[in-house]
Each structure stands twice: as C-alpha cells, then as structure tokens.
Enzyme design. Structure first.
Site: not given
Ligand code: BG6
Ligand code: MG
Length: 212
Positions: A10, A8
């Site tokens: 984030d 993963d």
């Molecule tokens: C994930 C995060 O990696 O990506 C979530 O943990 C987030 O919190 C999701 O909502 C979508 O991210 P983005 O950058 O497309 O808004």
């Molecule tokens: Mg994450």
C-alpha cells in the site's frame, strides 16, 4: 551484497493508501472524530486494529467495548473493500511493472512485505499475484510494523538472510521495521520526508540506480 528486495504494498506498489484514507475518514465522520491526511500518515504500515486505536485518540465519546471496536474495524474494511473491488491492472503504473521485471532480470528475488490482510486480494485485482517470489502479509504475522516480523518472514520465504534484503517503504513504521530486521532501507513518498532510511527516492524506477 543485496540479493532480495522486499516491497511494501500500500503506497509503494499500488496507491491503495488513498482508499485506506477514504474508508477511515468515513468512520471518523460517523463518530464525529477529527481526521485529516496528516493524521492518516500515522496509519501507514500499521495494522487495522492499531489504526483504529490511533483514530480513537481524538474520540471523546463513551468508552467502546472490544466488540464495538472490532465492529468499527470490520466496517472500515467493508468500505475499503468496496473501493478495492473497482481496481484493475491499470492501477499499477508502467514504472512499477518495468522496475519489478528489470530487478528480476538483474537476478534479484522480490517479495511483498505488507501489514495488510487484503494484500493477496489486491495483487489479484491488479494482476500482480505471480510477479513476486514470495508474499508476506498481515495474515502471517502476529505483530505489525514497526515490528520486523513481516520482513523477517519474507526473508525466510525467500530463503535469504536478512542482511541481504533491502526494504522499500512509504511508512516510517516500515522503515523502522526494516532497520529492526537488519535490512537495508529505501524510503519513497511520505517516509522519504523524514530522511531515516539509507536512501530516499522520488520514484520507484530510482531503485534501478541503487540496485545495479
Ligand atoms: C498497511 C497499510 O499496508 O496495511 C495500513 O499501510 C493498513 O494503513 C494495514 O492499516 C492493514 O491493512 P488491512 O488491509 O489488513 O486493513
Ligand atoms: Mg505502505
């Protein structure tokens, strides 16, 4: 036998989870919605629009149209991108960089498996765009975690069967997605507190004790 590790992004490779929180908190404050870090843990791994629905569970104002919801999610992403714009290679720890290169040295294939549509932008900012054998992200899926799609796609990109992949996640939704894909799972951070993964680790380099 594990041949591949799917990370993963984030909250595992980079700590952009704090930026997601700041951006959603701003939207919540604008709408007068209660939001705190505990609620934020439910947003880990979940798509942008699904995060908005979770945030709106505490909204008591008039019903919002689909267009208004899209506008809110877009505004959140604008706030988030402003924070991402300041990222540099220094935002990736030596421990992350060393662990990735050691896994490759040991012969593992490595991939990103992220729900984010900003994944490639982030990887470029921190100069990790070429560090992975594959990138599966929010742009190549229809269903976000806990649906296994993002990880199954990563395994396909790596040309490996799912049961040879191990997922590293900070989100409960991500651990459940990894399990649904038939993959081994390692939890770090928030996900490690619920003890639902095959292994709980406290730092990314602990992987080197699991993947020999
Ligand atoms: C994930 C995060 O990696 O990506 C979530 O943990 C987030 O919190 C999701 O909502 C979508 O991210 P983005 O950058 O497309 O808004
Ligand atoms: Mg994450």
């Amino acid at each position: 036998m594990i041949t591949s590790v799917i990370f993963d992004l984030d909250g595992v490779i980079v700590f952009t989870d704090k930026f997601h929180y700041i951006a959603w908190k701003k939207i919540a404050d604008e709408l007068g919605i209660y939001f705190d870090e505990t609620l934020n843990n439910r947003l880990r791994g979940v798509s942008r629009m699904d995060c908005l629905e979770i945030l709106l569970e505490n909204y008591t104002g008039r019903a919002l149209s689909d267009g208004e919801k899209i506008a809110l999610a877009t505004r959140k992403n604008d706030y988030y991108r402003e924070l991402l714009a300041g990222m540099t290679p220094g935002d990736v720890s030596d421990s992350v960089r060393d662990t990735l290169s050691e896994l490759r040295r040991r012969g593992y294939l490595i991939s990103i498996g992220s729900s984010s549509k900003n994944a490639k932008f982030i990887l470029e900012k921190v100069k990790l765009a070429d560090a992975f054998d594959a990138i599966s992200d929010g742009n190549n899926i229809d269903n976000s975690k806990p649906n296994p799609e993002v990880f199954v796609k990563a395994a396909n990109y790596l040309n490996q069967p799912c049961n040879r992949c191990l997922v590293v996640e900070d989100a409960e939704a991500g651990i459940n997605a990894g399990k649904a894909a038939g993959m081994a799972t390692v939890a770090i951070g928030d996900a490690a507190t619920s003890h639902i993964a095959d292994h709980d680790i406290t730092q990314i380099s602990d992987l080197l004790g699991i993947l020999l």
